[in-house]
Write a protein that holds these residues in place. Structure first.
Motif, short mmCIF file in Angstrom:
data_model
loop_
_atom_site.label_atom_id
_atom_site.label_comp_id
_atom_site.label_asym_id
_atom_site.label_seq_id
_atom_site.Cartn_x
_atom_site.Cartn_y
_atom_site.Cartn_z
N ARG A 32 0.84 -1.21 0.00
CA ARG A 32 0.00 0.00 0.00
C ARG A 32 0.87 1.25 0.00
N SER A 57 -10.12 -11.81 0.44
CA SER A 57 -9.99 -10.43 0.94
C SER A 57 -11.26 -9.61 0.74
N THR A 58 -11.39 -8.57 1.54
CA THR A 58 -12.53 -7.67 1.40
C THR A 58 -12.45 -6.92 0.07
N THR A 59 -11.25 -6.64 -0.39
CA THR A 59 -11.09 -5.96 -1.68
C THR A 59 -11.67 -6.84 -2.79
N TRP A 60 -11.35 -8.13 -2.76
CA TRP A 60 -11.86 -9.07 -3.77
C TRP A 60 -13.39 -9.11 -3.75
N GLY A 62 -15.39 -6.90 -2.95
CA GLY A 62 -15.95 -5.66 -3.43
C GLY A 62 -15.87 -5.46 -4.93
N LEU A 63 -15.17 -6.35 -5.63
CA LEU A 63 -15.03 -6.22 -7.08
C LEU A 63 -16.27 -6.73 -7.81
N LYS A 68 -13.37 -9.36 -11.50
CA LYS A 68 -12.82 -10.62 -11.01
C LYS A 68 -12.30 -11.50 -12.14
N HIS A 79 -5.16 -2.85 -7.80
CA HIS A 79 -5.43 -3.09 -6.38
C HIS A 79 -4.30 -3.92 -5.77
N THR A 81 -3.34 -4.42 -2.88
CA THR A 81 -3.68 -5.12 -1.64
C THR A 81 -4.40 -6.44 -1.91
N LEU A 82 -4.73 -6.72 -3.17
CA LEU A 82 -5.32 -8.01 -3.52
C LEU A 82 -4.30 -9.15 -3.49
#
Length: 108
Positions: A32, A57-60, A62-63, A68, A79, A81-82
């Motif tokens: 990050r 992950s929460t990032t995943w 949210g996609l 995806k 991203h 952080t993915l």
């Protein structure tokens, strides 16, 4: 040794603490704060084609479905952080911090 992770990640903190306690000199890259170069992204996806993306992950989550389906390299560029973490680079490369990875780096 190179350590690529996220300073706010509990697993990364645990791994880094264990490596340092074992007397290993670690150069840390925070995805990050420091980001990843295109070359680093290429290497990570090449080494870990099915594991490079952390699908828990929460990032995943949210996609969109379309996102995806994107190329993992493009996802990591957009991203960072993915990335499944940590990626530890020494005489070999590992991803994650499971028992086998700990045994490899810590000899435990």
């Amino acid at each position: 040794m190179r350590f690529i992770g996220l300073k706010t990640c509990d697993t990364c903190r645990k791994a880094l603490k264990a490596l340092e306690a074992a007397g290993i000199d670690v150069q840390v890259t925070d995805v990050r704060a420091d980001g990843l170069t295109d070359a680093e992204i290429e290497q990570i996806v090449e080494k870990f084609p099915t594991k490079a993306i952390n699908k828990a992950s929460t990032t995943w989550r949210g996609l969109s479905d379309a996102e995806k389906e994107s190329d993992p390299k493009d996802l990591l560029r957009a991203h960072p952080t993915l990335m499944k973490r940590p990626v530890v680079i020494g005489d070999d490369w590992t991803i994650g911090w499971d028992k086998a990875t700990q045994a490899k780096w810590l000899g435990a």
